[in-house]
Design a protein around this motif. Structure first.
Motif, short mmCIF file in Angstrom:
data_model
loop_
_atom_site.label_atom_id
_atom_site.label_comp_id
_atom_site.label_asym_id
_atom_site.label_seq_id
_atom_site.Cartn_x
_atom_site.Cartn_y
_atom_site.Cartn_z
N TYR A 219 0.83 -1.21 0.00
CA TYR A 219 0.00 0.00 0.00
C TYR A 219 0.86 1.26 0.00
O TYR A 219 0.68 2.15 -0.84
N LYS B 202 0.29 4.20 -2.75
CA LYS B 202 0.30 5.61 -2.33
C LYS B 202 1.44 6.41 -2.97
O LYS B 202 1.23 7.52 -3.49
N LYS C 41 2.02 4.69 -7.20
CA LYS C 41 0.77 4.58 -7.97
C LYS C 41 0.85 3.50 -9.06
O LYS C 41 0.32 3.64 -10.16
N THR D 257 -5.91 1.92 -4.94
CA THR D 257 -6.36 1.36 -3.66
C THR D 257 -7.39 0.27 -3.89
O THR D 257 -7.37 -0.78 -3.23
N GLU E 93 -3.52 7.60 5.71
CA GLU E 93 -2.37 8.49 5.85
C GLU E 93 -1.22 7.84 6.60
O GLU E 93 -0.07 8.24 6.44
#
Length: 541
Positions: A439, A444, A447, A451, A488
């Motif tokens: 991830y 993140k 790319k 997701t 985040e």
């Protein structure tokens, strides 16, 4: 007139829930919605449901061990004694890891009882793990799953019956083919494993004694799994250029599928070593042709350019390992065999990128950890192959082998039939950080995938491909295996020098409707279950 809530019951589980009432078009006054009682509500989360559909803001209601509603809980008049506002967090199906080595943590004789909670997985949002991989699964599958539950396991556990375990039980570590009676015994052991709930037959054809088998022997045993509705999962015979080559090994998997009709699954797909960098394109072409011809072919992948292995598995020729460790050491010291082994080790070290690409990561000798074979050769003033032999003579060591290209890793990751895995084993950060790394790095930062694709490849795709029922999605009636993570902050902390640090950013994890993680902290509960595959009707006595 109004629609009344309909009660639905899940077989013998006794779980009841009511679908929400709706307002019929044309009604002139609001219809009172009956109160819906749940045990847990997750409110206002960004829901990725395990499909390739878009995320949406929604609530999730849980009763006992099942999801009973995904939508607007207020509109449906849901209430629950535990209601968590997860605004800004991602809510997804619990991740399913198709390739792990947690067998060692769930056995009754494992030294640390807390290991069965499998926190490295749970703290990444993994709620189901597969064991018995690489051909290691003992055919007593029922006992494996029962022991896991008795000990208390954090995630759910599913298992394979392993070719390596079966072959060594019958033939030991001998480099020969089974006779008719021995093959019959091996077939019976595979049948036993399938009838006790194995999801399929797992092989590790790169490793001895499985490497001594022919394709025909593997096909004979695979037919036993195929007859009972299982799949064929394989650490292929060669991920590099050791023997048949990467493409030859992929073709062998396809040949096994052609001969048996069984669904095929390629474990930890990779192009390992400088000789095969760039062959990911050819592998993908081979798989897609097989799919177009009617075979079911999937694969899993961990998101690292380094594999986890050992000095012996990565450098020794297979023939040098016949008979076990003592025989191998004797051959190394033999005047005739020793030079041949050293020549093979030199070549194997080259194909893996040289001695400075082989990092010792797991050993009884603490002073070795964090050093490459190049470092040890300089410390001991010997050439790198002699340094590796010295390590072998003192009990061996685990390696992080930096042998893949980023381009191949990314190309495989983008295929719709490739799912996430960890290959969780000691001495490599993949055990503690594969999902968080995929991830944080590939979604993140770089790319490479979205997701939605990350969640699907870690949940719904796995459940569909490997045969898990009512898991892998956030849907009405599915088991409440759920991860809530902070987009985040969801990130790895483990490194190759410190591989045993838990990942961060997971807020809540539920397994079968019970919390395994709450507010970012493990709750030391063991809600996991042993999951059994149901064999095809009439194939087991």
């Amino acid at each position: 007139m109004q629609n009344m809530p309909r009660l639905r019951k899940f077989g013998s589980l006794g779980v009841k829930y009511a679908f929400p009432a709706i307002l019929l078009a044309g009604c002139t006054s609001p219809v009172e919605v009956p109160l819906q009682e749940a045990d847990i509500l997750l409110l206002n989360g960004t829901v990725y449901d395990g499909t390739l559909g878009d995320a949406r803001i929604a609530d999730v209601a849980i009763v006992d061990d099942r999801i009973v509603f995904v939508g607007d809980a207020k509109e449906a008049n849901y209430s629950a004694p535990v209601s968590l506002d997860v605004t800004g967090k991602y809510v997804a199906p619990g991740f399913i890891d198709p390739h792990t080595h947690y067998d060692r943590d769930i056995t009754p004789w494992a030294n640390d009882p807390d290991k069965s909670l499998i926190l490295p997985a749970i703290m990444q949002g993994v709620t189901t793990v597969f064991v018995g991989v690489d051909g290691s699964g003992h055919p007593a599958i029922g006992e494996t799953l029962s022991n896991a539950e008795k000990k208390g396991v954090g995630p759910n556990v599913a298992a394979y019956v392993g070719f390596g375990a079966v072959r060594s039980m019958v033939l030991g570590y001998s480099d020969r083919a089974p006779d008719a009676d021995e093959l019959g015994t091996m077939k019976g052991l595979v049948s036993q494993g399938m009838c006790e709930g194995a999801f399929g037959l797992s092989t590790g054809l790169f490793y001895s004694p499985q490497s001594y088998s022919t394709t025909e022997e593997v096909i004979a045993l695979t037919k036993e799994a195929a007859a009972r509705g299982g799949l064929y999962d394989s650490h292929i015979r060669d991920e590099s250029s050791y023997t048949v080559g990467l493409l030859g090994a992929i073709q062998e998997v396809i040949d096994i599928g052609d001969a048996t009709g069984i669904p095929l699954h390629i474990a930890h797909l990779k192009a390992l070593g400088v000789d095969v960098h760039g062959q990911s394109t050819d592998v993908i072409d081979l798989v897609e042709v097989a799919q177009s011809e009617g075979l079911t072919v999937t694969a899993d992948q961990y998101p690292w350019v380094a594999s986890g292995t050992s000095v012996s598995a990565s450098l020794l020729p297979r023939w040098a390992q016949v008979g076990g460790e003592e025989a191998m050491i004797a051959r190394l010291r033999d005047a005739e065999d020793g030079p041949k082994i050293r020549a093979a080790m030199t070549e194997n070290m080259r194909r893996r990128g040289g001695p400075d690409s082989l990092l010792l990561s797991n050993s009884t000798k603490d002073e070795w950890i964090g050093k490459t074979l190049q470092d040890l050769s300089e410390d001991w003033n010997v050439d790198p192959v002699e340094a590796a032999i010295r390590v072998l003579e003192q009990g061996g060591a685990g390696l992080a082998s930096f042998n893949q290209s980023e381009e191949d890793v990314k190309r495989f990751m983008q295929q719709p039939w490739v799912m996430t895995s960890s290959d969780a084993s000691g001495g490599h950060p993949r055990k503690y950080a594969s999902y968080a790394t995929k991830y944080a790095k590939y979604v993140k930062k770089e790319k490479t995938i979205t997701t939605t694709e990350f969640v699907h490849s870690s949940s719904g795709l796995v459940a569909d491909s490997l045969g898990l029922v009512d898991r892998g999605y956030l849907k009405d009636g599915y088991y409440a295996d759920i991860v809530v993570f902070d987009p985040e902050n969801y990130a790895p902390r483990a490194t190759f020098l410190e591989p045993e640090i838990l990942s961060v950013g997971v807020v809540d994890v539920l397994v079968n409707g019970e919390f395994a993680v709450r507010d970012g902290e493990p709750v030391n509960s063991a809600p996991g279950r042993g999951l059994k595959h149901m064999p095809t009707e009439g194939t087991c006595e």
